[in-house]
Design a protein around this motif. Structure first.
Motif, short mmCIF file in Angstrom:
data_model
loop_
_atom_site.label_atom_id
_atom_site.label_comp_id
_atom_site.label_asym_id
_atom_site.label_seq_id
_atom_site.Cartn_x
_atom_site.Cartn_y
_atom_site.Cartn_z
N LEU A 66 -31.52 -9.40 -2.44
CA LEU A 66 -30.19 -9.68 -1.91
C LEU A 66 -29.86 -11.15 -2.09
O LEU A 66 -30.76 -12.00 -2.14
N HIS A 67 -28.58 -11.45 -2.18
CA HIS A 67 -28.09 -12.82 -2.22
C HIS A 67 -27.59 -13.19 -0.83
O HIS A 67 -27.12 -12.32 -0.09
N PRO A 68 -27.65 -14.48 -0.46
CA PRO A 68 -27.14 -14.89 0.86
C PRO A 68 -25.69 -14.44 1.05
O PRO A 68 -24.86 -14.55 0.16
N GLY A 69 -25.42 -13.90 2.21
CA GLY A 69 -24.10 -13.40 2.55
C GLY A 69 -24.02 -11.89 2.42
O GLY A 69 -23.29 -11.23 3.15
N GLN A 70 -24.80 -11.32 1.51
CA GLN A 70 -24.79 -9.87 1.36
C GLN A 70 -25.34 -9.18 2.60
O GLN A 70 -24.86 -8.11 2.98
N GLU A 71 -26.32 -9.82 3.24
CA GLU A 71 -26.87 -9.21 4.46
C GLU A 71 -25.83 -9.17 5.56
O GLU A 71 -25.83 -8.26 6.40
N LEU A 72 -24.92 -10.14 5.59
CA LEU A 72 -23.86 -10.15 6.61
C LEU A 72 -22.92 -8.96 6.41
O LEU A 72 -22.51 -8.31 7.38
N LEU A 73 -22.60 -8.67 5.16
CA LEU A 73 -21.76 -7.50 4.86
C LEU A 73 -22.48 -6.21 5.24
O LEU A 73 -21.90 -5.32 5.86
N LEU A 74 -23.75 -6.13 4.88
CA LEU A 74 -24.53 -4.94 5.23
C LEU A 74 -24.61 -4.76 6.74
O LEU A 74 -24.46 -3.64 7.25
N MET A 75 -24.84 -5.85 7.47
CA MET A 75 -24.95 -5.75 8.93
C MET A 75 -23.65 -5.23 9.54
O MET A 75 -23.68 -4.43 10.49
N SER A 95 -14.45 -9.89 9.23
CA SER A 95 -15.61 -9.91 10.13
C SER A 95 -16.68 -10.91 9.71
O SER A 95 -17.40 -11.42 10.55
N VAL A 96 -16.80 -11.20 8.42
CA VAL A 96 -17.85 -12.12 7.99
C VAL A 96 -17.38 -13.55 7.78
O VAL A 96 -18.20 -14.46 7.66
N GLY A 97 -16.07 -13.76 7.71
CA GLY A 97 -15.56 -15.12 7.59
C GLY A 97 -15.80 -15.77 6.25
O GLY A 97 -15.86 -16.99 6.16
N LEU A 98 -15.98 -14.97 5.20
CA LEU A 98 -16.14 -15.51 3.86
C LEU A 98 -14.82 -15.36 3.12
O LEU A 98 -13.98 -14.56 3.50
N ASP A 99 -14.66 -16.09 2.02
CA ASP A 99 -13.40 -16.00 1.28
C ASP A 99 -13.35 -14.70 0.46
O ASP A 99 -14.38 -14.09 0.17
N HIS A 100 -12.14 -14.33 0.08
CA HIS A 100 -11.90 -13.06 -0.61
C HIS A 100 -12.72 -12.91 -1.89
O HIS A 100 -13.33 -11.87 -2.14
N SER A 101 -12.75 -13.96 -2.71
CA SER A 101 -13.46 -13.85 -3.99
C SER A 101 -14.97 -13.67 -3.78
O SER A 101 -15.61 -12.91 -4.51
N THR A 102 -15.53 -14.34 -2.77
CA THR A 102 -16.95 -14.20 -2.48
C THR A 102 -17.27 -12.78 -2.03
O THR A 102 -18.26 -12.19 -2.48
#
Length: 159
Positions: free
Chosen positions: A41-50, A66-73
């Motif tokens: 996994l790449h950092p941030g992917q676990e946040l989406l999975l959670m 819910s994760v507070g990351l930008d759209h493209s990320t």
């Protein structure tokens, strides 16, 4: 702070707390990234999975919020995760423009490894701290986060 590496550069002297937060976040994220790499996994992917573990079948927009990351990320992460077989994305029945994200069996299987990763990260992060110190730090960290969110768009000249 006797270790020379822990002393902030002179330009950060009036921002010692901010510099310490930066250093802490960088170290913590580095350890988390290494643990995530072991799960492919790449950092941030676990946040989406959670988020999906808690509520499968969210729209991409809901995940974005819910994760507070930008759209493209988020889009790039979801595409990679779909290519890896961890989730599926399909248009919503009510609106074909809305993409709904569902976990696959492979994605659901990461629930316990991710929970174990966070538990392990927590355990070595708080090593040597008392329960009171942990509680105080946690409350303080959330208070600082809220302050940054409330005032973070100000530049030094807009004080």
């Amino acid at each position: 702070m006797t270790d020379p590496a822990s002393r902030p550069p002179s330009t950060a002297r009036d921002g010692r707390l901010s510099y310490a937060i930066f250093q802490l976040a960088r170290a913590h994220r580095g350890h988390a990234a290494a643990m995530l790499r072991a799960m492919n996994l790449h950092p941030g992917q676990e946040l989406l999975l959670m988020q999906l573990f808690d509520r499968d079948g969210q729209s991409q927009s809901e995940l974005l919020d819910s994760v507070g990351l930008d759209h493209s990320t988020v889009s790039k992460s979801l595409r990679r995760m779909q290519d890896a077989g961890l989730l599926t994305r399909e248009p919503a029945g009510h609106d074909r423009r809305v993409m709904v994200v569902h976990l696959t069996d492979a994605g659901r299987a990461l629930r316990e490894p991710i929970a174990d990763m966070w538990r392990t990260l927590e355990n070595f992060s708080v090593q040597g701290l008392t329960a009171e110190q942990i509680e105080t730090f946690t409350k303080t960290a959330y208070a600082i986060e809220q302050s940054v969110k409330d005032h973070g768009h100000q530049t030094p000249s807009s004080k």
